[in-house]
Write a protein that holds these residues in place. Structure first.
Motif, mmCIF file in Angstrom:
data_model
loop_
_atom_site.group_PDB
_atom_site.id
_atom_site.type_symbol
_atom_site.label_atom_id
_atom_site.label_comp_id
_atom_site.label_asym_id
_atom_site.label_seq_id
_atom_site.Cartn_x
_atom_site.Cartn_y
_atom_site.Cartn_z
ATOM 1 N N THR A 5 0.721 -1.149 -0.156
ATOM 2 C CA THR A 5 -0.060 -0.030 -0.008
ATOM 3 C C THR A 5 0.897 1.252 0.139
ATOM 4 N N GLU A 6 0.633 2.137 -0.956
ATOM 5 C CA GLU A 6 1.602 3.280 -1.111
ATOM 6 C C GLU A 6 0.432 4.382 -0.547
ATOM 7 N N ARG A 7 0.959 5.242 0.239
ATOM 8 C CA ARG A 7 0.077 6.297 0.622
ATOM 9 C C ARG A 7 0.629 7.636 0.007
ATOM 10 N N GLU A 8 -0.225 8.678 -0.253
ATOM 11 C CA GLU A 8 -0.025 9.853 -0.804
ATOM 12 C C GLU A 8 0.335 10.666 0.289
ATOM 13 N N THR A 9 1.555 11.409 -0.001
ATOM 14 C CA THR A 9 1.758 12.320 0.970
ATOM 15 C C THR A 9 0.571 13.495 1.084
ATOM 16 N N GLU A 10 0.606 13.851 2.269
ATOM 17 C CA GLU A 10 -0.356 14.947 2.725
ATOM 18 C C GLU A 10 -0.162 16.503 1.900
ATOM 19 N N TRP A 11 1.135 16.596 1.656
ATOM 20 C CA TRP A 11 1.709 18.020 0.719
ATOM 21 C C TRP A 11 2.435 17.417 -0.366
ATOM 22 N N ASP A 12 2.130 17.986 -1.561
ATOM 23 C CA ASP A 12 3.179 17.677 -2.476
ATOM 24 C C ASP A 12 4.673 18.583 -2.353
ATOM 25 N N ASP A 13 5.675 18.290 -3.062
ATOM 26 C CA ASP A 13 6.810 18.989 -2.920
ATOM 27 C C ASP A 13 6.934 20.629 -2.803
ATOM 28 N N GLN A 15 4.252 22.428 -1.668
ATOM 29 C CA GLN A 15 3.505 22.587 -0.584
ATOM 30 C C GLN A 15 4.836 22.630 0.745
ATOM 31 N N GLN A 16 5.468 21.406 0.741
ATOM 32 C CA GLN A 16 6.407 21.369 1.895
ATOM 33 C C GLN A 16 7.398 22.303 1.686
ATOM 34 N N TRP A 18 7.128 25.439 0.889
ATOM 35 C CA TRP A 18 6.324 26.619 1.449
ATOM 36 C C TRP A 18 6.273 26.471 3.119
ATOM 37 N N MET A 19 6.137 25.283 3.515
ATOM 38 C CA MET A 19 5.742 25.002 4.920
ATOM 39 C C MET A 19 7.176 25.064 5.465
ATOM 40 N N LEU A 20 8.027 24.552 4.943
ATOM 41 C CA LEU A 20 9.708 24.760 5.554
ATOM 42 C C LEU A 20 10.068 26.405 5.259
ATOM 43 N N ALA A 21 9.857 26.908 4.478
ATOM 44 C CA ALA A 21 10.194 28.266 4.754
ATOM 45 C C ALA A 21 9.482 28.886 5.413
ATOM 46 N N LEU A 22 8.124 28.705 5.616
ATOM 47 C CA LEU A 22 7.548 29.619 6.776
ATOM 48 C C LEU A 22 8.150 29.136 8.329
ATOM 49 N N ALA A 23 8.451 27.825 8.326
ATOM 50 C CA ALA A 23 8.922 27.374 9.536
ATOM 51 C C ALA A 23 10.183 28.127 9.852
ATOM 52 N N LEU A 24 11.085 28.371 8.836
ATOM 53 C CA LEU A 24 12.110 29.149 8.951
ATOM 54 C C LEU A 24 12.159 30.628 9.383
#
Length: 89
Positions: A5-13, A15-16, A18-24
């Motif tokens: 079973t392969e699960r799709e990630t919640e966020w695409d690359d 979006q990830q 953007w979230m990393l940039a926001l965290a930084l």
């Protein structure tokens, strides 16, 4: 038979990223002035910043006056009351 079973990630690359940039950005933010620590704490910036004239938010002023009026009332459970504002017609 093996089932995979392969699960799709919640966020695409993107979006990830953007979230990393926001965290930084949030990690580099001064909680007091919201400036960037990486800039505002540099020794060469000592004396760079000067206080400016304050700005008044007139809506906040009305809310503060309303809160003062609530505190002055002899009402049961004044903590259950909250100030509201309306615009002049």
């Amino acid at each position: 038979m093996v089932t995979v079973t392969e699960r799709e990630t919640e966020w695409d690359d993107e979006q990830q990223d953007w979230m990393l940039a926001l965290a930084l950005a949030e990690a580099d933010e001064c909680p007091g002035c919201h400036g960037r620590f990486s800039e505002t704490t540099l020794p060469e910036n000592d004396g760079r910043y000067l206080p400016d004239d304050p700005a008044r938010c007139h809506r906040c002023t009305a809310l503060a006056i309303g809160a003062d009026q609530i505190r002055d009332r002899k009402s049961p459970q004044p903590q259950a009351l909250f100030p509201r504002v309306k615009e002049r017609g």
